[in-house]
Motif scaffolding. Sequence first.
Motif, PDB file in Angstrom:
ATOM      1  N   ASP A   1      46.281  47.855  39.471  1.00 35.14           N
ATOM      2  CA  ASP A   1      45.880  49.340  38.685  1.00 35.14           C
ATOM      3  C   ASP A   1      44.463  49.235  38.117  1.00 35.14           C
ATOM      4  O   ASP A   1      44.077  50.688  37.603  1.00 35.14           O
ATOM      5  CB  ASP A   1      46.766  49.269  37.329  1.00 35.14           C
ATOM      6  N   PHE A   2      43.624  48.366  38.307  1.00 33.03           N
ATOM      7  CA  PHE A   2      42.474  48.312  37.984  1.00 33.03           C
ATOM      8  C   PHE A   2      41.363  48.441  39.175  1.00 33.03           C
ATOM      9  O   PHE A   2      40.231  48.472  39.013  1.00 33.03           O
ATOM     10  CB  PHE A   2      42.038  46.930  37.174  1.00 33.03           C
TER      11      PHE A   2
ATOM     12  N   GLU B   1      35.705  51.556  37.520  1.00 33.44           N
ATOM     13  CA  GLU B   1      34.349  50.933  37.003  1.00 33.44           C
ATOM     14  C   GLU B   1      34.619  49.675  36.045  1.00 33.44           C
ATOM     15  O   GLU B   1      35.505  50.013  35.294  1.00 33.44           O
ATOM     16  CB  GLU B   1      33.506  52.078  36.171  1.00 33.44           C
ATOM     17  N   LEU B   2      33.785  48.660  36.096  1.00 31.52           N
ATOM     18  CA  LEU B   2      34.004  47.319  35.438  1.00 31.52           C
ATOM     19  C   LEU B   2      33.642  47.693  34.071  1.00 31.52           C
ATOM     20  O   LEU B   2      32.632  46.750  33.721  1.00 31.52           O
ATOM     21  CB  LEU B   2      33.725  46.260  36.175  1.00 31.52           C
ATOM     22  N   THR B   3      34.385  48.550  33.205  1.00 31.02           N
ATOM     23  CA  THR B   3      33.969  48.730  32.069  1.00 31.02           C
ATOM     24  C   THR B   3      34.488  47.522  30.971  1.00 31.02           C
ATOM     25  O   THR B   3      35.417  46.738  31.488  1.00 31.02           O
ATOM     26  CB  THR B   3      34.477  49.978  31.345  1.00 31.02           C
ATOM     27  N   GLU B   4      33.946  47.377  29.831  1.00 32.11           N
ATOM     28  CA  GLU B   4      34.513  46.411  28.993  1.00 32.11           C
ATOM     29  C   GLU B   4      35.890  46.446  28.767  1.00 32.11           C
ATOM     30  O   GLU B   4      36.739  45.344  28.598  1.00 32.11           O
ATOM     31  CB  GLU B   4      33.505  46.408  27.642  1.00 32.11           C
ATOM     32  N   LYS B   5      36.405  47.948  28.822  1.00 34.16           N
ATOM     33  CA  LYS B   5      37.692  48.225  28.200  1.00 34.16           C
ATOM     34  C   LYS B   5      38.593  47.827  29.322  1.00 34.16           C
ATOM     35  O   LYS B   5      39.672  46.863  29.157  1.00 34.16           O
ATOM     36  CB  LYS B   5      38.037  49.674  28.009  1.00 34.16           C
ATOM     37  N   VAL B   6      38.262  47.937  30.695  1.00 38.91           N
ATOM     38  CA  VAL B   6      39.026  47.627  31.856  1.00 38.91           C
ATOM     39  C   VAL B   6      39.082  45.908  31.939  1.00 38.91           C
ATOM     40  O   VAL B   6      40.290  45.585  32.236  1.00 38.91           O
ATOM     41  CB  VAL B   6      38.400  47.961  33.201  1.00 38.91           C
ATOM     42  N   LEU B   7      37.813  45.272  31.722  1.00 35.79           N
ATOM     43  CA  LEU B   7      37.708  43.981  32.027  1.00 35.79           C
ATOM     44  C   LEU B   7      38.805  43.377  30.660  1.00 35.79           C
ATOM     45  O   LEU B   7      39.146  42.229  30.977  1.00 35.79           O
ATOM     46  CB  LEU B   7      36.388  43.364  31.679  1.00 35.79           C
TER      47      LEU B   7
END
Length: 263
Positions: free
Chosen positions: A191-192, A196-202
């Motif tokens: 799902d990721f 974009e590898l934002t801080e929220k995603v990470l």
Amino acid sequence: MARRSFLPRTTRVVVAILRPPLMVLTKRDWQGAEKLPRDGGYVLAPNHLSHLDPILISHFMVDHGVTPRFLAKDTLMTVKGLGYIMRTAEQIPVYRSSAGAAESLRAAEAAVLAGNVVTIYPEGTITRDPAAWPMSGRTGAVRVALATGRPLVPVMQWGPQEILWPYTKRPKFFPRKTIHVRVGDPLDLSDFEGQELTEKVLHEATDRLMDTLTAMMAEVRGELPSTPRIDVHTLGKSKTNYRPELDSGGGSGPRADDEQREK
């Protein structure tokens, strides 16, 4: 035992020295090795319990055909003797500066893309939980997995803390301790993908990893954590949450932080 021809020469020497006493001094409860990916590089993400972790988890890795390759503090690379061993064993230094940390992760990404297995402790330091439960995680392991598109494999270990409790100095090998290792299924991060590898995603992906490691530990221990998870990002240079009454590994107090400086 797996063949060792895949190991760098220095690693083969270290294995020849350390494996025989480990076979005598520890008992092993290793499960789930069949879940390790067969082809291509990937990221191994174990919880961090003790200064002995790299040796004990490497024992499991070598016996299952995986070359031990860790992200390790850059300062260790300059220690006389040890530094030479780590460099020639192809360990990846982690630098303290933000730019250095980013470069370290790029080196880890390159190693994974080249077909290697890279071990990254998501907590970045030995747990400071009084009962040795996993803390929250830093994002390095998830970042490398998502950036490369390669599997992220959770590995739970329980038992090293009985030999050497977190941040203590004197090991207790007898009576022989059992080292429990559980390999989980590669973490589902589908799902990721493409985001974009934002801080929220990470951080969301890292929370999923730490939840998985905690659940794996709870199954082995037969209990659930009784306190909230410690936030690794709030840790400073203060003393650890060391409790002598829980020190089944012996020791004489806290040691300096051994943190991997991952973002």
